[in-house]
Design a protein around this motif. Sequence first.
Motif, short mmCIF file in Angstrom:
data_model
loop_
_atom_site.label_atom_id
_atom_site.label_comp_id
_atom_site.label_asym_id
_atom_site.label_seq_id
_atom_site.Cartn_x
_atom_site.Cartn_y
_atom_site.Cartn_z
N LEU A 1 17.36 76.79 -5.66
CA LEU A 1 16.50 76.38 -6.73
C LEU A 1 15.63 75.32 -6.23
N VAL A 2 14.47 75.02 -6.77
CA VAL A 2 13.52 74.13 -6.36
C VAL A 2 13.40 72.67 -7.17
N ARG A 3 13.70 71.77 -6.70
CA ARG A 3 13.67 70.22 -7.50
C ARG A 3 12.46 69.86 -8.07
N ALA A 4 12.44 69.62 -9.19
CA ALA A 4 11.21 69.15 -9.96
C ALA A 4 10.94 67.85 -9.70
N GLY A 5 12.17 66.80 -9.37
CA GLY A 5 11.68 65.19 -9.34
C GLY A 5 11.51 64.93 -10.90
N PHE A 6 10.37 63.96 -10.73
CA PHE A 6 10.21 63.48 -12.31
C PHE A 6 9.41 64.51 -13.14
N LEU A 7 8.90 65.53 -12.81
CA LEU A 7 8.43 66.52 -13.71
C LEU A 7 9.19 66.96 -14.71
N ILE B 1 5.25 76.28 -2.86
CA ILE B 1 5.86 75.83 -3.99
C ILE B 1 6.75 74.83 -4.09
N ALA B 2 7.79 75.02 -3.00
CA ALA B 2 8.63 73.84 -2.72
C ALA B 2 8.01 72.65 -2.32
N ALA B 3 6.98 72.80 -1.45
CA ALA B 3 6.04 71.44 -1.03
C ALA B 3 5.26 71.04 -1.97
N ALA B 4 4.78 71.84 -3.04
CA ALA B 4 3.89 71.58 -4.14
C ALA B 4 4.88 70.39 -5.12
N PHE B 5 6.08 70.94 -5.25
CA PHE B 5 7.03 70.29 -6.27
C PHE B 5 7.47 68.77 -5.60
N ALA B 6 7.72 68.94 -4.39
CA ALA B 6 8.04 67.78 -3.80
C ALA B 6 7.05 66.63 -3.79
N ALA B 7 5.63 66.97 -3.83
CA ALA B 7 4.57 66.19 -3.89
C ALA B 7 4.38 65.71 -5.19
N ALA B 8 4.28 66.75 -6.05
CA ALA B 8 3.86 66.39 -7.49
C ALA B 8 5.03 65.92 -8.28
N GLY B 9 6.25 66.18 -7.95
CA GLY B 9 7.33 65.51 -8.60
C GLY B 9 7.80 64.01 -8.04
N THR C 1 -10.70 68.18 0.53
CA THR C 1 -12.10 68.25 1.30
C THR C 1 -12.79 67.01 0.86
N ALA C 2 -14.23 67.06 1.26
CA ALA C 2 -14.90 65.91 0.90
C ALA C 2 -15.47 66.03 -0.58
N THR C 3 -15.28 67.16 -1.05
CA THR C 3 -15.63 67.55 -2.54
C THR C 3 -14.48 67.02 -3.50
N GLY C 4 -13.19 66.90 -2.98
CA GLY C 4 -12.20 66.42 -3.85
C GLY C 4 -11.33 67.82 -3.95
N GLN C 5 -11.64 68.94 -3.60
CA GLN C 5 -10.79 70.08 -3.65
C GLN C 5 -9.54 69.75 -2.87
N GLY C 6 -8.42 69.98 -3.43
CA GLY C 6 -7.23 69.57 -2.67
C GLY C 6 -6.44 68.55 -3.34
N THR C 7 -5.58 67.86 -2.82
CA THR C 7 -4.95 66.89 -3.29
C THR C 7 -4.17 65.90 -2.40
N HIS C 8 -3.59 64.87 -3.22
CA HIS C 8 -2.75 63.86 -2.84
C HIS C 8 -1.52 64.06 -3.45
N ARG C 9 -0.25 63.44 -3.01
CA ARG C 9 0.72 63.31 -4.00
C ARG C 9 0.52 62.88 -5.32
N ALA C 10 1.18 63.36 -6.40
CA ALA C 10 1.03 62.52 -7.85
C ALA C 10 2.38 61.70 -7.88
N GLN C 11 2.07 60.23 -8.03
CA GLN C 11 3.05 59.28 -8.26
C GLN C 11 3.73 59.57 -9.74
N PRO C 12 4.78 59.48 -9.81
CA PRO C 12 5.51 59.84 -11.34
C PRO C 12 5.24 58.29 -11.99
#
Length: 361
Positions: free
Chosen positions: A301-307, A329-337, A350-361
Amino acid sequence: MPVSSEAVMAPVRRVAVVGLGGTIAMTATPGGGVVPALSAEQLVAAVPGLAEIGVDVEVVDFRRVPGASLTFDDLSALADEVRDRCAAGFDGIVVTQGTDTIEETSYYLDVRHAVPQPVVVTGAMRNPTLAGADGPGNLLAAILTAADPTARGLGCLVVFADGIHAARRVRKTHTTSTSTFRSPDGGPLGYLVEGRPQIVNRPADRAVLPDIHSRADVRVGVVTATLGDDGTLLQTVAHRLDGLVVAAFGVGHVPATWVPPLEQIADRIPVVLCSRTGAGPVLVATYAFPGSERDLLSRGLVRAGFLDPLKARILLHGLLAADADSKTIAAAFAAAGGHGTPDDWPYPTTATGQGTHRAQP
């Protein structure tokens, strides 16, 4: 009285108000009850003092439906509308809609909004036929926030009862209260104070999915753990889904009877482990009994963290629509969670902002 050169040179801020319907746009029917009927233009026209704030407002009558009837197709079209308005030079976008689904639609927009202009979602708990209707005040606060430079870079926000909330944190917590929207993990980002947004809590990062043409046929379900549940419902619905979110007890626990079917389901589709409590993270290593978070995570199972479960479903839907594999999917939830690092997010920045950094809860 002479007008200063500074006032003459100050550019007029432009905000687009996109109406989806909901309680804020409802009027009475001859048979009783209320239904969405007011246009976005009528909503804006009913806001006291709007003409005096110095913001150029353009309206888009996008949908007139209850919040409960919005679909992923509606939201995909809305995200395109927001993107087009930002590209046309608007300083911010306001979306008015039913409160039933604001915590989901706002997060949908947030993970697809890669440009600096803020998107502000608002609505009303008291329809326009009632004394003390809150729609006009919420709409004015949303427009003021969307037009203010301090809101740039914050992604999608929910503004309600003069509170400013991050889409990834906010939850609807009461069926009728006008202060229903709260952010249990981290608190609101700020408040409207004398007509100006004051940001007191600015997250460092947020997650944005790549701008690609995605699948529209993805099905992601949410199953809530309950006392004494033998897992029959879980096994009944799982074979119809592309992904599953488990709203577990406490820090990530389910009945022991759920363990074998969940392991089998996780071998076929991604299963995300959340908490049903409404606040706090899913843990990783504290408990070790069958059905504990440690046991379930070891079974794939994938950990959702704070989501919370509703946000997790929106993110999982977006990832599957983009054909993400299990590692992504696991990497995305680690960052977003909130339990990973900024580098965990699997899509490039990218320079236009497509993509992301981690979302802090």
